[in-house]
Write an enzyme that holds these catalytic residues in place. Structure first.
Site, PDB file in Angstrom:
ATOM      1  N   LYS A  64      55.231  27.045  44.754  1.00 47.27           N
ATOM      2  CA  LYS A  64      53.881  26.623  45.124  1.00 47.27           C
ATOM      3  C   LYS A  64      53.833  25.849  46.448  1.00 47.27           C
ATOM      4  O   LYS A  64      52.813  25.856  47.129  1.00 47.27           O
ATOM      5  CB  LYS A  64      53.256  25.772  44.006  1.00 47.27           C
ATOM      6  CG  LYS A  64      52.885  26.585  42.769  1.00 47.27           C
ATOM      7  CD  LYS A  64      52.159  25.735  41.742  1.00 47.27           C
ATOM      8  CE  LYS A  64      51.887  26.513  40.471  1.00 47.27           C
ATOM      9  NZ  LYS A  64      51.103  25.769  39.495  1.00 47.27           N
ATOM     10  N   ASP A 100      44.528  25.454  40.243  1.00 44.27           N
ATOM     11  CA  ASP A 100      44.941  24.569  39.132  1.00 44.27           C
ATOM     12  C   ASP A 100      43.944  23.423  38.979  1.00 44.27           C
ATOM     13  O   ASP A 100      43.671  22.965  37.871  1.00 44.27           O
ATOM     14  CB  ASP A 100      46.328  23.981  39.392  1.00 44.27           C
ATOM     15  CG  ASP A 100      47.432  25.022  39.279  1.00 44.27           C
ATOM     16  OD1 ASP A 100      47.261  25.980  38.500  1.00 44.27           O
ATOM     17  OD2 ASP A 100      48.444  24.893  39.980  1.00 44.27           O
TER      18      ASP A 100
END
Ligand code: ATR
Length: 262
Positions: A64, A100
């Site tokens: 990420k 997220d």
């Protein structure tokens, strides 16, 4: 046929293909969703030589952050969180964003529809905490971060202009509406990041751990009469946000929720 993928290392645990494929079936979208296990060297090659063949991709652990140098343009959310979990193309420009944060907010809203002004205690100061703090700060929550390594909580609190607690002992439970576990404590183990007597009926407990679905953290909270939000919801809602971004077609959350448990 449109191509999508989730990229990580390892990747066997990923629910992304199942969640997105359920959406393809529901809305009759002609697309594939692969799970790609790439080594760090393969990641570079894939980004340079193959990424353009895909309409979008989900990025998971451990890439990420390390994916960022290969991306042309980051959204503000991705920049501030410092992590990307979603790639998409716009006019041949590769964009990176982070869903997220919105996933966590939507999950929480299943029990607390209007979190503005609520006091939130965030346990943990890692990557998941960053996304959740960003989301809840933007939603107008009052945030206190508490972490085993206190310096990390202080650093994170300074960066996001929220408060830090030295330790859990210095925290008054009655001051909080929402308590969130962003650590891995409780993952495949019957342990909680807060003591059993921490919980009060006024609390909403949110655990990002979803294996097991009912963690000790949530079980203790429910026992004390608090509301609970399970970790599967964050995963489902972040995937729904990706889906909307890639297909611009609304999909009912229940479609992905059902796929999560299959
Ligand atoms: P992620 O990106 O999933 O958030 P991470 O960046 O490794 O993962 O962060 C893990 C978080 O869980 C950290 O806040 C970590 O605390 P430390 O900063 O002190 O390491 C916390 N954590 C992990 N195991 C823990 C444990 N047994 N007790 C308390 N906190 C724990």
């Amino acid at each position: 046929m449109k191509k999508f993928a989730v990229i990580g290392h390892p990747i066997t645990h990923s629910k992304s293909p199942a969640l997105h494929q359920a959406g393809f079936i529901e809305l009759e979208i002609d697309a594939t969703f692969e799970a790609l296990d790439l080594s760090p060297e393969d990641l570079r090659d894939w980004m340079i030589n193959e990424a353009h063949e895909y309409v979008g991709a989900a990025i998971t652990v451990p890439y990420k952050e390390t994916i960022i140098p290969y991306i042309d343009k980051l959204t503000d959310a991705a920049k501030l969180i410092g992590a990307v979990n979603t790639l998409y193309w716009e006019n041949d420009v590769l964009h990176g964003t982070n869903t997220d944060c919105i996933g966590a907010l939507r999950a929480l809203q299943s029990e607390v529809p209007n979190p503005e002004g609520k006091s939130v205690l965030i346990m943990g100061a890692g990557g998941a905490a960053r996304a959740i703090i960003f989301a809840l700060k933007t939603a107008g929550c009052k945030i206190v971060v508490c972490n085993r390594t206190a310096e990390k909580a202080v650093q994170l609190a300074e960066e996001f202009e929220v408060e830090a607690a030295e330790s859990l002992e210095s925290v008054f439970p009655e001051k909080f509406d929402i308590i969130i576990n962003t650590t891995s404590v409780g993952l495949k183990e019957w342990k909680s990041i807060v003591p059993e007597d921490f919980w009060m009926p006024q609390h909403t407990a949110f655990d990002i751990v979803y294996d097991p679905m009912e963690t000790k953290f949530l079980s203790d909270a429910a026992e004390a009469g608090a509301q609970t939000v399970t970790g599967d919801l964050m995963l489902v809602y972040q995937a729904l946000e990706q889906f909307n971004l890639w297909h611009q077609q609304p999909l009912e959350p229940e479609v992905m929720e059902k796929a999560f448990f299959e």
